[in-house]
Design a protein around this motif. Sequence first.
Motif, short mmCIF file in Angstrom:
data_model
loop_
_atom_site.label_atom_id
_atom_site.label_comp_id
_atom_site.label_asym_id
_atom_site.label_seq_id
_atom_site.Cartn_x
_atom_site.Cartn_y
_atom_site.Cartn_z
N SER A 166 -11.66 -26.26 -34.26
CA SER A 166 -10.80 -25.20 -34.80
C SER A 166 -9.82 -24.70 -33.75
CB SER A 166 -11.66 -24.03 -35.29
OG SER A 166 -10.83 -22.98 -35.75
N LEU A 167 -8.55 -24.72 -34.15
CA LEU A 167 -7.49 -24.03 -33.40
C LEU A 167 -6.85 -22.97 -34.30
CD1 LEU A 167 -5.71 -26.94 -31.46
CD2 LEU A 167 -6.55 -24.83 -30.43
N ALA A 168 -7.58 -22.54 -35.31
CA ALA A 168 -7.06 -21.57 -36.26
C ALA A 168 -6.65 -20.29 -35.54
CB ALA A 168 -8.10 -21.25 -37.33
N ARG A 169 -5.44 -19.83 -35.84
CA ARG A 169 -4.89 -18.58 -35.31
C ARG A 169 -4.69 -18.61 -33.79
NH1 ARG A 169 -9.11 -17.63 -38.02
NH2 ARG A 169 -10.22 -16.71 -36.25
N ALA A 170 -4.81 -19.78 -33.18
CA ALA A 170 -4.55 -19.87 -31.74
C ALA A 170 -3.06 -19.76 -31.46
CB ALA A 170 -5.10 -21.17 -31.18
N VAL A 171 -2.70 -19.33 -30.26
CA VAL A 171 -1.30 -19.22 -29.84
C VAL A 171 -1.14 -20.01 -28.56
CG1 VAL A 171 0.58 -17.68 -29.20
CG2 VAL A 171 -1.13 -16.92 -30.87
N VAL A 172 -0.37 -21.11 -28.63
CA VAL A 172 -0.20 -21.97 -27.46
C VAL A 172 1.29 -22.30 -27.30
CG1 VAL A 172 -2.49 -22.99 -27.28
CG2 VAL A 172 -0.90 -23.89 -28.94
N ASN A 173 1.96 -21.60 -26.43
CA ASN A 173 3.38 -21.82 -26.18
C ASN A 173 3.57 -22.84 -25.06
OD1 ASN A 173 4.19 -19.80 -28.10
ND2 ASN A 173 3.58 -18.26 -26.60
N ASP A 174 4.65 -23.64 -25.18
CA ASP A 174 4.94 -24.67 -24.18
C ASP A 174 3.77 -25.63 -24.00
OD1 ASP A 174 7.59 -23.77 -23.34
OD2 ASP A 174 6.54 -22.04 -22.52
#
Length: 222
Positions: A65-73
């Motif tokens: 699960s990467l649900a609702r994760a925030v990963v910029n760049d």
Amino acid sequence: MSQRRSGPRVPKQPAAPSSVTEAVSPDHDLENEASFRRVWFSDFDLSGQEADSVEFEQCRFSRASLARAVVNDASWTDCLAENCDWANLRASKAGLSRVRLTTVRLTGVQWIDCGLRDVEFRDCRIDLGTFRFSSFRDVAFTDCNLTRADFTNADLRGAVFSGCDLSGAQFAQAECDGARFVRCELAGIGSVTSLRGATLTSYDLAALSVTFAAALGISIEE
């Protein structure tokens, strides 16, 4: 004037890692500038985590699960994902190269100003997904739910949509010269004139007739 690009090709398959290390928490939780190479995220929960400049290389995701994760760049290279929940993932200015996603839930995903190259989405749920300002090079969507997806200002010249439901999808100011649509549901799509230069099958054109008529101000009587 934008440079004409050759049509989309079959995406290259991800390179297979020689070996993988099974992810364990907290060693493989997200953190800024983390680099994960040849890691197998099996039944692993990264939901709601936030990090910048994360790299995934030759990684495998299974029921992760990467649900609702925030990963910029962030970047995904030579990665496979299957039977995962990545709903409402937010990833701006991310890069995906040689990535394959199968039966992944991507409802509400936000890939904004991202670059996708040699990527395959198969049997994925991507309804309400946002791909604004993203570029697609040799990207294939096959049998995906893309209802009300947003491709505003996206460069779709290297994308193929096959057997997808694109009902209500938005294509405002998208670059579609060379994009291909094969037996897709296109009812009610927005900014239909942005499909200029795309290739459609006769099935798709028939389904679009009412939408085209409305865009041209043509009234249809029974």
